[in-house]
Write a protein that holds these residues in place. Sequence first.
Motif, PDB file in Angstrom:
ATOM      1  N   ARG A 143       5.889 -14.797 -19.843  1.00  0.00           N
ATOM      2  CA  ARG A 143       5.046 -13.644 -19.576  1.00  0.00           C
ATOM      3  C   ARG A 143       4.193 -13.900 -18.336  1.00  0.00           C
ATOM      4  N   VAL A 144       4.037 -12.857 -17.514  1.00  0.00           N
ATOM      5  CA  VAL A 144       3.228 -12.984 -16.300  1.00  0.00           C
ATOM      6  C   VAL A 144       2.315 -11.775 -16.172  1.00  0.00           C
ATOM      7  N   PRO A 145       1.199 -11.924 -15.458  1.00  0.00           N
ATOM      8  CA  PRO A 145       0.280 -10.799 -15.266  1.00  0.00           C
ATOM      9  C   PRO A 145       0.918  -9.686 -14.437  1.00  0.00           C
ATOM     10  N   LEU A 146       0.356  -8.502 -14.549  1.00  0.00           N
ATOM     11  CA  LEU A 146       0.900  -7.344 -13.837  1.00  0.00           C
ATOM     12  C   LEU A 146       0.329  -7.190 -12.433  1.00  0.00           C
ATOM     13  N   HIS A 147      -0.933  -7.570 -12.228  1.00  0.00           N
ATOM     14  CA  HIS A 147      -1.611  -7.220 -10.976  1.00  0.00           C
ATOM     15  C   HIS A 147      -1.268  -8.120  -9.804  1.00  0.00           C
ATOM     16  N   CYS A 148      -0.629  -9.272 -10.065  1.00  0.00           N
ATOM     17  CA  CYS A 148      -0.422 -10.232  -8.987  1.00  0.00           C
ATOM     18  C   CYS A 148       1.021 -10.696  -8.875  1.00  0.00           C
ATOM     19  N   THR A 149       1.956  -9.972  -9.465  1.00  0.00           N
ATOM     20  CA  THR A 149       3.373 -10.322  -9.384  1.00  0.00           C
ATOM     21  C   THR A 149       4.164  -9.125  -8.872  1.00  0.00           C
ATOM     22  N   GLY A 150       5.296  -9.409  -8.239  1.00  0.00           N
ATOM     23  CA  GLY A 150       6.131  -8.319  -7.756  1.00  0.00           C
ATOM     24  C   GLY A 150       6.646  -7.451  -8.882  1.00  0.00           C
ATOM     25  N   VAL A 151       7.127  -8.093  -9.960  1.00  0.00           N
ATOM     26  CA  VAL A 151       7.648  -7.312 -11.087  1.00  0.00           C
ATOM     27  C   VAL A 151       6.536  -6.499 -11.740  1.00  0.00           C
ATOM     28  N   GLY A 152       5.344  -7.086 -11.837  1.00  0.00           N
ATOM     29  CA  GLY A 152       4.228  -6.372 -12.441  1.00  0.00           C
ATOM     30  C   GLY A 152       3.840  -5.142 -11.648  1.00  0.00           C
ATOM     31  N   LYS A 153       3.793  -5.263 -10.339  1.00  0.00           N
ATOM     32  CA  LYS A 153       3.441  -4.122  -9.491  1.00  0.00           C
ATOM     33  C   LYS A 153       4.461  -2.998  -9.635  1.00  0.00           C
ATOM     34  N   VAL A 154       5.739  -3.362  -9.686  1.00  0.00           N
ATOM     35  CA  VAL A 154       6.782  -2.344  -9.853  1.00  0.00           C
ATOM     36  C   VAL A 154       6.630  -1.630 -11.192  1.00  0.00           C
ATOM     37  N   LEU A 155       6.358  -2.380 -12.256  1.00  0.00           N
ATOM     38  CA  LEU A 155       6.229  -1.782 -13.582  1.00  0.00           C
ATOM     39  C   LEU A 155       4.987  -0.906 -13.699  1.00  0.00           C
ATOM     40  N   LEU A 156       4.003  -1.109 -12.826  1.00  0.00           N
ATOM     41  CA  LEU A 156       2.792  -0.298 -12.824  1.00  0.00           C
ATOM     42  C   LEU A 156       2.851   0.904 -11.884  1.00  0.00           C
ATOM     43  N   ALA A 157       3.565   0.759 -10.773  1.00  0.00           N
ATOM     44  CA  ALA A 157       3.422   1.688  -9.647  1.00  0.00           C
ATOM     45  C   ALA A 157       3.735   3.140  -9.985  1.00  0.00           C
ATOM     46  N   TRP A 158       4.651   3.381 -10.898  1.00  0.00           N
ATOM     47  CA  TRP A 158       5.045   4.756 -11.205  1.00  0.00           C
ATOM     48  C   TRP A 158       4.362   5.283 -12.471  1.00  0.00           C
ATOM     49  N   LEU A 181      -5.311  -9.862  -5.620  1.00  0.00           N
ATOM     50  CA  LEU A 181      -6.171  -8.687  -5.660  1.00  0.00           C
ATOM     51  C   LEU A 181      -6.830  -8.625  -7.037  1.00  0.00           C
ATOM     52  N   THR A 182      -8.140  -8.532  -7.065  1.00  0.00           N
ATOM     53  CA  THR A 182      -8.859  -8.561  -8.334  1.00  0.00           C
ATOM     54  C   THR A 182      -9.629  -7.283  -8.620  1.00  0.00           C
ATOM     55  N   ARG A 183      -9.722  -6.377  -7.639  1.00  0.00           N
ATOM     56  CA  ARG A 183     -10.462  -5.132  -7.820  1.00  0.00           C
ATOM     57  C   ARG A 183      -9.505  -3.963  -8.000  1.00  0.00           C
ATOM     58  N   LEU A 184      -9.857  -3.092  -8.934  1.00  0.00           N
ATOM     59  CA  LEU A 184      -8.963  -2.006  -9.313  1.00  0.00           C
ATOM     60  C   LEU A 184      -8.618  -1.100  -8.147  1.00  0.00           C
ATOM     61  N   GLU A 185      -9.609  -0.753  -7.326  1.00  0.00           N
ATOM     62  CA  GLU A 185      -9.354   0.160  -6.214  1.00  0.00           C
ATOM     63  C   GLU A 185      -8.323  -0.423  -5.253  1.00  0.00           C
ATOM     64  N   ALA A 186      -8.438  -1.721  -4.960  1.00  0.00           N
ATOM     65  CA  ALA A 186      -7.472  -2.365  -4.070  1.00  0.00           C
ATOM     66  C   ALA A 186      -6.087  -2.405  -4.702  1.00  0.00           C
ATOM     67  N   ILE A 187      -6.026  -2.617  -6.007  1.00  0.00           N
ATOM     68  CA  ILE A 187      -4.731  -2.658  -6.698  1.00  0.00           C
ATOM     69  C   ILE A 187      -4.086  -1.279  -6.708  1.00  0.00           C
ATOM     70  N   LEU A 188      -4.873  -0.236  -6.945  1.00  0.00           N
ATOM     71  CA  LEU A 188      -4.327   1.133  -6.924  1.00  0.00           C
ATOM     72  C   LEU A 188      -3.788   1.480  -5.543  1.00  0.00           C
ATOM     73  N   GLN A 189      -4.465   1.053  -4.493  1.00  0.00           N
ATOM     74  CA  GLN A 189      -3.964   1.281  -3.132  1.00  0.00           C
ATOM     75  C   GLN A 189      -2.649   0.541  -2.906  1.00  0.00           C
ATOM     76  N   GLU A 190      -2.581  -0.682  -3.421  1.00  0.00           N
ATOM     77  CA  GLU A 190      -1.341  -1.462  -3.314  1.00  0.00           C
ATOM     78  C   GLU A 190      -0.201  -0.782  -4.070  1.00  0.00           C
ATOM     79  N   LEU A 191      -0.474  -0.255  -5.248  1.00  0.00           N
ATOM     80  CA  LEU A 191       0.555   0.424  -6.042  1.00  0.00           C
ATOM     81  C   LEU A 191       1.024   1.700  -5.359  1.00  0.00           C
ATOM     82  N   ALA A 192       0.120   2.379  -4.669  1.00  0.00           N
ATOM     83  CA  ALA A 192       0.518   3.574  -3.909  1.00  0.00           C
ATOM     84  C   ALA A 192       1.503   3.198  -2.805  1.00  0.00           C
ATOM     85  N   ARG A 193       1.270   2.046  -2.153  1.00  0.00           N
ATOM     86  CA  ARG A 193       2.217   1.568  -1.139  1.00  0.00           C
ATOM     87  C   ARG A 193       3.561   1.223  -1.761  1.00  0.00           C
TER      88      ARG A 193
END
Length: 277
Positions: A143-158, A181-193
Amino acid sequence: MATRKPGRTRTSEPTGVRALERGLRLLEELGGGEALSLSELARRTELTPSTTYRLLETLRRRRFVDWDETSGLWRIGLRAYQIGQAFCHPNSLSSLALEAMQQLVASVNETVNLAVLDGTEAVYIQQVESSQMLRMFTQLGARVPLHCTGVGKVLLAWRPPEEVRRLLGPEPLPAFTPNTLTRLEAILQELARVQQQGYALDREEREIGVRCLAAPVRDATGRVVAALSLSAPAVRLPDSRLTELVPAVLETAQTLSLRLGWQPETASLPTGQSSPT
């Protein structure tokens, strides 16, 4: 005069059978991938809201359904997906992906993984290793975190922002490296990308010296059900090589999606491949 059998009525099945049938009806309604409210599920199944809630709670405890506390909507759960994939073992998601993953590894000679969302983490369910002396290795089931892994970002982005907030929890999120990235706003911007370009990057955000490129795998409804990733030592994945690998990873992820019944409007790959950001 005929006597009634204990525990039975003259006009219906035993209570346990009726409950099972009603629970299956709820699963069928959620099986299309649509998130539904309690009242809508009760209406569609012609059950009372109280009965519907009791059945859903039982299914939720067994992870056959999930409930989004923010929206109040119910959706199909991971356990139902796992059981459905077991219908024909060779066609399970991990087995179905194996050949395409092997082909990708043979082409690029880097380790390829497949992960799904489970609770608030990503779980690796398949891996094909590269033949490099120095290569990435992940134990299946890890198991790995969602906010700092490639797979986690993909599973969150949509997913909707409110669901992303619920899955990530309170900030600041854990920092595993100076790049996390540890702040929600920065993570949401990353997920939008990620959503705009169609893939995610992990630039040593989980572990120094490791980089990752990940793409979404979709089911017949278009929902992102898994993430396909390529990982390698950072020295072998500079930005220039990442640019070269994006089309191959996207194509393999699309191949898996098509095998799961996804029917894209066009056959073209997502745009934004010219320069990983």
